[in-house]
Design a protein around this motif. Sequence first.
Motif, short mmCIF file in Angstrom:
data_model
loop_
_atom_site.label_atom_id
_atom_site.label_comp_id
_atom_site.label_asym_id
_atom_site.label_seq_id
_atom_site.Cartn_x
_atom_site.Cartn_y
_atom_site.Cartn_z
N ILE A 148 13.70 32.58 61.92
CA ILE A 148 14.80 32.14 62.53
C ILE A 148 14.56 30.67 63.05
O ILE A 148 13.60 30.21 63.64
CB ILE A 148 14.89 32.84 64.14
CG1 ILE A 148 15.00 34.23 63.54
CG2 ILE A 148 16.28 32.48 64.76
CD1 ILE A 148 16.30 34.83 62.55
N TYR A 149 15.83 29.95 62.30
CA TYR A 149 15.56 28.79 63.01
C TYR A 149 17.15 28.17 62.79
O TYR A 149 17.75 28.27 61.81
CB TYR A 149 14.89 27.60 62.16
CG TYR A 149 14.83 26.14 62.78
CD1 TYR A 149 14.27 25.98 63.85
CD2 TYR A 149 15.52 25.44 62.11
CE1 TYR A 149 14.38 24.45 64.40
CE2 TYR A 149 15.60 23.93 62.28
CZ TYR A 149 14.98 23.70 63.44
OH TYR A 149 15.26 22.30 63.96
N THR A 150 17.65 27.39 63.99
CA THR A 150 19.02 26.61 63.50
C THR A 150 19.03 25.50 64.57
O THR A 150 18.57 25.70 65.78
CB THR A 150 20.02 27.56 63.73
OG1 THR A 150 21.09 26.95 63.60
CG2 THR A 150 20.13 28.42 65.32
N ARG A 196 21.94 24.69 65.43
CA ARG A 196 23.30 24.52 66.35
C ARG A 196 23.15 24.87 67.69
O ARG A 196 22.38 25.76 67.85
CB ARG A 196 24.32 25.78 65.48
CG ARG A 196 24.75 25.16 64.14
CD ARG A 196 25.37 26.38 63.63
NE ARG A 196 25.33 25.97 62.01
CZ ARG A 196 26.37 25.55 61.51
NH1 ARG A 196 27.55 24.76 62.20
NH2 ARG A 196 26.40 25.28 60.20
N SER A 232 24.98 25.66 70.24
CA SER A 232 25.38 26.80 70.84
C SER A 232 24.84 28.08 70.48
O SER A 232 25.17 29.21 70.97
CB SER A 232 27.00 26.77 70.29
OG SER A 232 27.19 27.20 68.94
N TYR A 233 23.86 28.16 69.60
CA TYR A 233 23.10 29.46 69.05
C TYR A 233 22.04 29.64 69.99
O TYR A 233 21.38 28.76 70.19
CB TYR A 233 22.49 29.20 67.72
CG TYR A 233 23.95 29.51 66.48
CD1 TYR A 233 25.10 28.89 66.60
CD2 TYR A 233 23.33 30.08 65.40
CE1 TYR A 233 25.97 29.25 65.62
CE2 TYR A 233 24.00 30.18 64.20
CZ TYR A 233 25.60 29.69 64.43
OH TYR A 233 26.18 29.97 63.43
N LYS A 234 22.01 30.95 70.49
CA LYS A 234 20.83 31.42 71.29
C LYS A 234 19.94 32.03 70.35
O LYS A 234 20.15 32.49 69.44
CB LYS A 234 21.08 32.34 72.49
CG LYS A 234 22.25 31.89 73.37
CD LYS A 234 21.80 30.67 74.28
CE LYS A 234 22.79 30.51 75.16
NZ LYS A 234 23.81 29.65 74.62
N GLY A 235 18.49 31.66 70.45
CA GLY A 235 17.41 32.23 69.58
C GLY A 235 17.32 33.80 69.47
O GLY A 235 17.83 34.45 70.54
N VAL A 236 16.86 34.38 68.55
CA VAL A 236 16.78 35.85 68.33
C VAL A 236 15.35 36.11 68.10
O VAL A 236 14.43 35.22 68.02
CB VAL A 236 17.48 36.25 67.15
CG1 VAL A 236 19.05 36.15 67.33
CG2 VAL A 236 16.82 35.85 65.87
N ASP A 237 15.07 37.12 68.69
CA ASP A 237 13.62 37.57 68.62
C ASP A 237 13.07 37.94 67.08
O ASP A 237 13.77 38.80 66.65
CB ASP A 237 13.84 38.87 69.55
CG ASP A 237 12.04 39.46 69.43
OD1 ASP A 237 11.10 39.22 68.74
OD2 ASP A 237 11.79 40.47 70.53
N ALA A 273 11.27 41.23 66.45
CA ALA A 273 12.38 42.50 66.39
C ALA A 273 13.06 42.43 65.13
O ALA A 273 13.57 43.77 64.69
CB ALA A 273 13.42 42.31 67.48
N LEU A 274 13.46 41.40 64.79
CA LEU A 274 14.34 41.31 63.39
C LEU A 274 13.27 41.83 62.19
O LEU A 274 13.88 42.48 61.48
CB LEU A 274 14.48 39.69 63.07
CG LEU A 274 15.52 39.60 62.10
CD1 LEU A 274 17.04 40.31 62.64
CD2 LEU A 274 16.21 38.09 62.04
#
Lengths: 61, 475
Positions: free
Chosen positions: A11-13, A15, A17-22, A25-26
Amino acid sequence: MTNDKTTSRYIYTERASYKGVDSQALTEHIKRVQKDVVPKLKAQGEKKENGALRLRLKGVT
Amino acid sequence: MHKWIAIATPDDYAKLENVKELATSAGQIVNRLKQYLSDKVKGVLVEHPYVDKDYRSTYYGFYAKKGQRYDPFCVRLHFFNQHVRLTDDLTLESASGELHENYFGYMVVRPTIIAPIGRTILSTRAVQEFAGAIIDAEYVVHVLGNRLIVKGFPFMQQHTDISVCAHAACWGILRHYSVRYHTYAERLVYDITKMAGSGDPGGLTPSRGLVVSQASQVFSKAGLYPDVYGRREFPNFDRLLMAYIESGFPVFAAMGKHQHAISVIGHGPPDRNALKESKEIQYAWEATQSFYVVDDNRMPYQVVDCLDAAEYKISDIDAFIVPLPEKIFFPGEAVESRIEDLLRNGILDLGFNFLICPIVRYFVTTSAALKRYFKETKSQFPPDLYIALIELVLPQFVWIAELSNLDDWKHKRFNSLIIFDATASALEPLPYFLVMGKTKALIFDRATDGAGYIEYGNAPLNPMSEFRTNLQSRL
């Protein structure tokens, strides 16, 4: 939670406005899909064309 | 020669029997038009001689080689409403509106002895009791110096010798693709007969029919990517058929019991009361119990439903071919599997418990149409989500799944949207661009390998309006 390329494999972005994800968990989600969903799809793909391709069609008017 | 026949009552179609160029075909043509056309048709323009490219392809390749003499020319019949008349100096005059608004399309009559109805493009407005949505394209028609346009789906009878039902079904689908999308070449009837051939045992005539694999081969040779589904192998066969039609892809359907092939090109209106309160997943497609088909033995836009009284019913379709454009690698059955998995297990901390009676509606659309939908319905999305969606880099085609609560589905609304990458592999674990939850959405920005949540914050997520652009009319 992470949104940092240095600490996440998936995960990397950039942007804002994006909140990071775990990412852990992914990874777990991916493992479960590969175990529960993918085998059924593989089996469906293998039987896809059985029988149907041999139907003869002429339907004379 | 151009001749005008006024139609006050259906019996007036009998005047076509006086057109000597229709020869022995007139009786059959008159009967079909009487039974089939609506009372909106008030005038028929008879055009002869007419050079029909499809008939000529069979004439050059086949009929001209026979001992029996065949005429190279056809008759073309044009259908108009009450506002149009033909003047003595051969001008088509419209008393109200533009001429093309009063035009219902045309039917070519071939000079063949059996099955004379050739290339036919008719508006659904001219068809008795039509109530549905079909896949269509705009066909340009030139007559008496006028450039007319008619929207419809191609129909013709099989020739019985140089082509059979399966050829006619392939021809209609390929003609639709060549008119609707300029990337596909036009294929004439004789081309299709040759494309399906595998050595042509016994010669091109009498045709012994095609098997499904040969029809699939025709679509492949035309630059499409056919996928084949058998009823026996897929318990969700009818839903998949419906999903591809709703996606705007005409489907070649095979009926083993009847040895017959038809094109399925649309559907009737869904019964919004057909789905019941249930915690189990239901599909919107189960509420639509009728299809519109093009059957070369009948006339265009025939309804096929579940009724035993009909000549055949939906359950008689044993297999279908959906000829897909390039860049749709993710199949319909994979969409269903993923939706069911998401609804049962969620993804990360996104769950779908807020869908008490979940209804699923899924289909393919283009990213251009989807972005247009986002723009036109901007106010229904939380601002941050809208910006993310409108900026998302998408391939040409995407699968979308609208997830609704039963009550909202009844009012043509949905509560959650999933966007699948149609170019994803069927077995890929994360084929998504978007998974919308109740309070936040998970976005996979596949072009940059990024992913993240968009939280709705104080902007409430209200039910959204159903996406409807693939088929001709809204239901």
